[in-house]
Every structure is written in structure tokens, then in C-alpha cells.
Design an enzyme around this catalytic site. Structure first.
Site, short mmCIF file in Angstrom:
data_model
loop_
_atom_site.label_atom_id
_atom_site.label_comp_id
_atom_site.label_asym_id
_atom_site.label_seq_id
_atom_site.Cartn_x
_atom_site.Cartn_y
_atom_site.Cartn_z
N CYS A 116 0.81 -1.22 0.00
CA CYS A 116 0.00 0.00 0.00
C CYS A 116 0.84 1.27 0.00
O CYS A 116 0.35 2.35 -0.29
CB CYS A 116 -0.94 -0.01 1.20
SG CYS A 116 -1.80 -1.56 1.39
N HIS A 256 -3.79 6.51 3.01
CA HIS A 256 -4.13 5.22 2.41
C HIS A 256 -5.52 4.82 2.90
O HIS A 256 -5.82 4.92 4.10
CB HIS A 256 -3.08 4.18 2.82
CG HIS A 256 -3.49 2.78 2.50
ND1 HIS A 256 -4.03 2.44 1.29
CD2 HIS A 256 -3.46 1.64 3.23
CE1 HIS A 256 -4.31 1.14 1.29
NE2 HIS A 256 -3.98 0.64 2.46
N ASN A 286 -10.16 -1.05 -0.17
CA ASN A 286 -8.71 -0.90 -0.05
C ASN A 286 -8.06 -1.38 -1.35
O ASN A 286 -8.06 -2.57 -1.63
CB ASN A 286 -8.24 -1.74 1.15
CG ASN A 286 -6.73 -1.69 1.37
OD1 ASN A 286 -5.99 -1.28 0.48
ND2 ASN A 286 -6.30 -2.12 2.54
O1 UT7 Z 1 -3.85 -2.02 3.51
C1 UT7 Z 1 -3.09 -2.05 4.68
C2 UT7 Z 1 -3.27 -3.25 5.43
N1 UT7 Z 1 -4.61 -3.59 5.83
C3 UT7 Z 1 -5.26 -2.95 6.82
O2 UT7 Z 1 -4.86 -1.92 7.29
C4 UT7 Z 1 -6.48 -3.63 7.38
C5 UT7 Z 1 -6.46 -3.55 8.88
N2 UT7 Z 1 -7.48 -4.30 9.53
C6 UT7 Z 1 -8.81 -4.01 9.45
O3 UT7 Z 1 -9.22 -3.15 8.71
C7 UT7 Z 1 -9.75 -4.76 10.36
O4 UT7 Z 1 -9.00 -5.50 11.30
C8 UT7 Z 1 -10.73 -5.73 9.62
C9 UT7 Z 1 -11.75 -4.91 8.85
C10 UT7 Z 1 -9.97 -6.64 8.71
C11 UT7 Z 1 -11.49 -6.56 10.64
O5 UT7 Z 1 -12.17 -5.73 11.55
P1 UT7 Z 1 -12.02 -5.96 13.13
O6 UT7 Z 1 -12.88 -4.97 13.76
O7 UT7 Z 1 -10.56 -5.93 13.45
O8 UT7 Z 1 -12.64 -7.39 13.33
P2 UT7 Z 1 -11.96 -8.71 13.91
O9 UT7 Z 1 -11.01 -9.29 12.91
O10 UT7 Z 1 -11.45 -8.43 15.28
O11 UT7 Z 1 -13.22 -9.64 14.02
C12 UT7 Z 1 -14.33 -9.34 14.88
C13 UT7 Z 1 -15.44 -10.33 14.59
C14 UT7 Z 1 -14.96 -11.78 14.56
O12 UT7 Z 1 -16.00 -12.58 15.11
P3 UT7 Z 1 -15.93 -13.10 16.62
O13 UT7 Z 1 -14.66 -13.89 16.71
O14 UT7 Z 1 -15.91 -11.87 17.47
O15 UT7 Z 1 -17.17 -13.92 16.74
C15 UT7 Z 1 -14.83 -12.09 13.10
O16 UT7 Z 1 -14.98 -13.44 12.80
O17 UT7 Z 1 -15.98 -10.07 13.30
C16 UT7 Z 1 -15.97 -11.28 12.54
N3 UT7 Z 1 -15.79 -10.93 11.13
C17 UT7 Z 1 -16.82 -10.69 10.31
N4 UT7 Z 1 -18.15 -10.68 10.52
C18 UT7 Z 1 -18.94 -10.36 9.46
C19 UT7 Z 1 -14.62 -10.79 10.46
N5 UT7 Z 1 -14.88 -10.45 9.18
C20 UT7 Z 1 -16.24 -10.38 9.07
C21 UT7 Z 1 -17.10 -10.07 8.01
N6 UT7 Z 1 -18.43 -10.06 8.25
N7 UT7 Z 1 -16.65 -9.76 6.79
#
Ligand code: UT7
Length: 329
Positions: A116, A256, A286
Site C-alpha cells: 500500500c 491510504h 482498499n
Molecule cells: O492495507 C493495509 C493493510 N490492511 C489494513 O490496514 C487492514 C487492517 N485491519 C482491518 O481493517 C480490520 O482489522 C478488519 C476490517 C480486517 C477486521 O475488523 P475488526 O474490527 O478488526 O474485526 P476482527 O477481525 O477483530 O473480528 C471481529 C469479529 C470476529 O468474530 P468473533 O470472533 O468476534 O465472533 C470475526 O470473525 O468479526 C468477525 N468478522 C466478520 N463478521 C462479518 C470478520 N470479518 C467479518 C465479516 N463479516 N466480513
């Protein structure tokens, strides 16, 4: 007296493939919801390249626009710097393919693998070459078709990414404007938090490892999130200090577009109001290396960069890599 050579952005362009994939479309593909994606990422839709469309095709469209605006012909380009993690081929570079498609026959060619941060790495390298008088016009591009390396059954990653391209022609000038400074950094010890495990020369593709879906993007989302906020705050503060301005002098921050919550956290830590921060993640998701130059191009076309105003670009990505640039228009 010899005048200092500055690097200014003489033209920009961008292109996103026409096919739109909405959150509602994704609801039919994986266990997710429009509500979750919107609240957790700020993304409403993203663009997806058709099969057979190569990153170089997207880059060509963005580049032609940038050249037209810069009022130069392809043979006036001295160097093509192309940031991507989704190249047309492993070999040769996508910059080579683009050079041929663009008929930029006098250009040296180089791909930059900084995820990125690829566009900001490119801008920084371009500005260094121009300041020593080696080149006059450099085409800097960020392009990705992340849809090709995402596992469409993995809701942790497939809802975030999108395809697109952004380009800028950067040119030499002795006027008091352009790139005021750049800052680049990285931390390879965190590589495993965001990577494609196989397909390189260390672990070539086999039938077995493909069946394990190891050829797709793997990401530890919340760890990456924290690093993104920390490093982008650091990179923005660093460049502000390096070029001798204050946060109040920043007229527009172009971060970004990784996650609206990352962008809002960044703005809050920098005490910048959101009306000084460019956001288009809702429409593109993204797009990795393409994210900053697409936003830059859109902001310019909207007339957001008044003469003499200052913009700061900042990015973070796999590697980890991060960087920033301050520009006076
Ligand atoms: O480009 C540069 C590099 N990339 C980034 O900067 C991305 C950085 N990370 C993020 O943007 C976020 O971490 C994500 C959007 C990827 C994920 O969001 P989060 O708030 O960190 O969620 P999480 O991974 O902590 O997951 C929370 C919950 C989990 O369920 P449980 O374990 O709490 O039951 C996941 O399984 O949300 C669940 N989950 C989803 N639920 C519905 C993860 N992805 C999804 C989804 N839809 N697409």
C-alpha cells in the site's frame, strides 16, 4: 547561482474497472452483512477487474490521463516507477509491460513492491532522481487487481479489497513548489501478519499447497490495524516536522484508504478535522498501492488543491512498509 530543482506533480490520472461489487453482493457470497462491513470498514462497494484484464491495462488508462494533463508525450517519460503487489507476471516487471503499451520508448522501467506504500515509495524515489538532475519527467503509478489474490470464501479479507489504478507525472521545476519532502520506513519482522505464503521462489506452487488456499492473501486484521494507526501517525508527524510546517498548515491529508476507522483514528491523533482528510474508501475499498494516487487524482479534479496549499500523503502496508510525503501546490 545554481537553482534548486524541485519535483512537482504535473498531471494525475486514475481508473477503476467498471464492474461494481456491493456489500449486498458479498452477503450472497460469504457470511457477512452490509451492516458489518459498513460499520467496521466504511466500505460500501469496490471495483473488480474482469478476467483477462491485466494490472497493466488499468495502469495504461490512468497513465494516459496523467500524461494528457501534464501535456507531455509518452516518449518524454524518462522513468516509469510502478508500485504493485499484483503484477501482470512474476517476470518481467509490469513497468516493462506498461512501457510497451504506452509506447514510452525512452523510459527506464522499475516495479516497486511496497504494497500500500508503493506510490509514496515511487514518489520519493522519483523526487530523488529529479533533484539530482538525472530525469525530468517520471511516471509514478500504483495499480492493483487484489481481487485475483483474495480468497472469495474468506470473509476476513475478501470484503476489504478492490481493484484500481492511479498515476502521476512528476516533473522538474525551479519554481518554489512541489514535493517538500518524503519519509520512508519499514519493518520486515512483521511480514507474516499480512502476506501471501506461497508462490514465490521459497515455496513454489504445488497442487497440495494450492488446495490449502495458501496462494491467497492472509491477514491478521486487528494486529495490522494497530500497526497501521501507529505508523501512519508517526509518518505524518515525522514529515510535518521534517519539512518545517505545523499540523495547522496541512490543508489536505490524503491517507491510504485501508479502513475508515484507521483514517478517523489517524485524524483524531493528529487533531485534524475530517473535512481536511480525503476519504473515498466507501466507493473503492482498499486498493493497496492504487489507493493514494486514486484519492490524489480525485481530490485534484475536485479542485481541492489551491495554489500554495499543502497536502500530506501517508500510507502503510504489507512488509510492513510505511511512508509520507508533503507537497506544496
Ligand atoms: O492495507 C493495509 C493493510 N490492511 C489494513 O490496514 C487492514 C487492517 N485491519 C482491518 O481493517 C480490520 O482489522 C478488519 C476490517 C480486517 C477486521 O475488523 P475488526 O474490527 O478488526 O474485526 P476482527 O477481525 O477483530 O473480528 C471481529 C469479529 C470476529 O468474530 P468473533 O470472533 O468476534 O465472533 C470475526 O470473525 O468479526 C468477525 N468478522 C466478520 N463478521 C462479518 C470478520 N470479518 C467479518 C465479516 N463479516 N466480513
Amino acid at each position: 547561482m545554481i537553482k534548486k530543482i524541485n519535483t512537482f506533480i504535473s498531471g494525475t490520472g486514475s481508473f477503476a474497472p467498471p464492474r461494481v461489487l456491493t456489500n449486498l453482493d458479498l452477503e450472497k457470497m460469504v457470511d457477512t452483512s452490509d451492516e458489518w462491513i459498513t460499520a467496521r470498514t466504511g466500505i460500501k462497494e469496490r471495483r473488480i477487474a474482469e478476467d483477462g484484464t491485466a494490472p497493466s491495462d488499468l495502469a495504461l488508462k490512468a497513465s494516459k490521463q496523467a500524461l494528457e494533463e501534464a501535456q507531455i508525450t509518452p516518449d518524454q517519460i524518462d522513468l516509469i516507477l510502478l508500485g504493485t503487489v499484483t503484477p501482470d507476471y512474476i517476470l518481467p516487471s509490469t513497468a516493462c509491460i506498461l512501457q510497451d503499451k504506452l509506447k514510452a520508448k525512452n523510459a527506464a522501467v522499475l516495479d516497486i513492491v511496497a504494497a500500500c506504500s508503493g506510490f509514496i515509495y515511487g514518489l520519493s524515489i522519483a523526487s530523488a532522481f529529479i533533484s539530482i538532475g538525472q530525469y525530468k519527467n517520471i511516471l509514478v503509478i500504483g495499480v492493483e487487481t487484489l481481487s485475483k489474490i483474495v480468497n472469495w470464501e474468506d470473509r476476513n479479507t475478501c470484503v476489504i479489497f478492490g481493484d484500481g489504478a492511479g498515476a502521476a507525472v512528476v516533473s522538474a521545476t525551479t519554481e518554489d513548489k512541489g514535493v517538500l519532502g518524503t519519509f520512508l520506513s519499514g519493518d520486515g519482522s512483521l511480514a507474516n501478519l499480512l502476506h501471501v505464503p506461497i508462490g514465490g521462489a521459497k515455496l513454489p506452487l504445488t497442487k497440495e499447497n494450492i488446495e490449502l488456499n495458501e496462494h491467497f492473501i492472509h491477514m491478521e486484521g486487528s494486529d495490522v490495524f494497530k500497526s497501521a494507526v501507529r505508523t501512519m501517525v508517526n509518518a505524518t508527524e515525522h514529515i510535518i516536522q521534517k519539512v518545517g510546517i505545523t499540523p495547522e498548515d496541512v490543508d489536505l491529508l490524503i491517507p491510504h484508504q485501508a479502513n475508515i476507522r484507521i483514517i478517523e483514528a489517524l485524524a483524531k491523533r493528529l487533531k485534524l478535522p475530517m473535512n481536511k482528510v480525503y476519504v473515498n474508501i466507501d466507493r473503492y475499498g482498499n486498493t493497496s498501492a492504487a489507493s493514494v494516487p486514486i484519492a490524489l487524482d480525485e481530490a485534484r479534479r475536485k479542485g481541492m488543491m489551491k495554489e500554495g496549499s499543502i497536502s500530506v500523503l501517508v500510507a502503510f502496508g504489507a512488509g510492513f512498509t510505511w511512508g509520507s510525503a508533503a507537497i506544496k501546490w
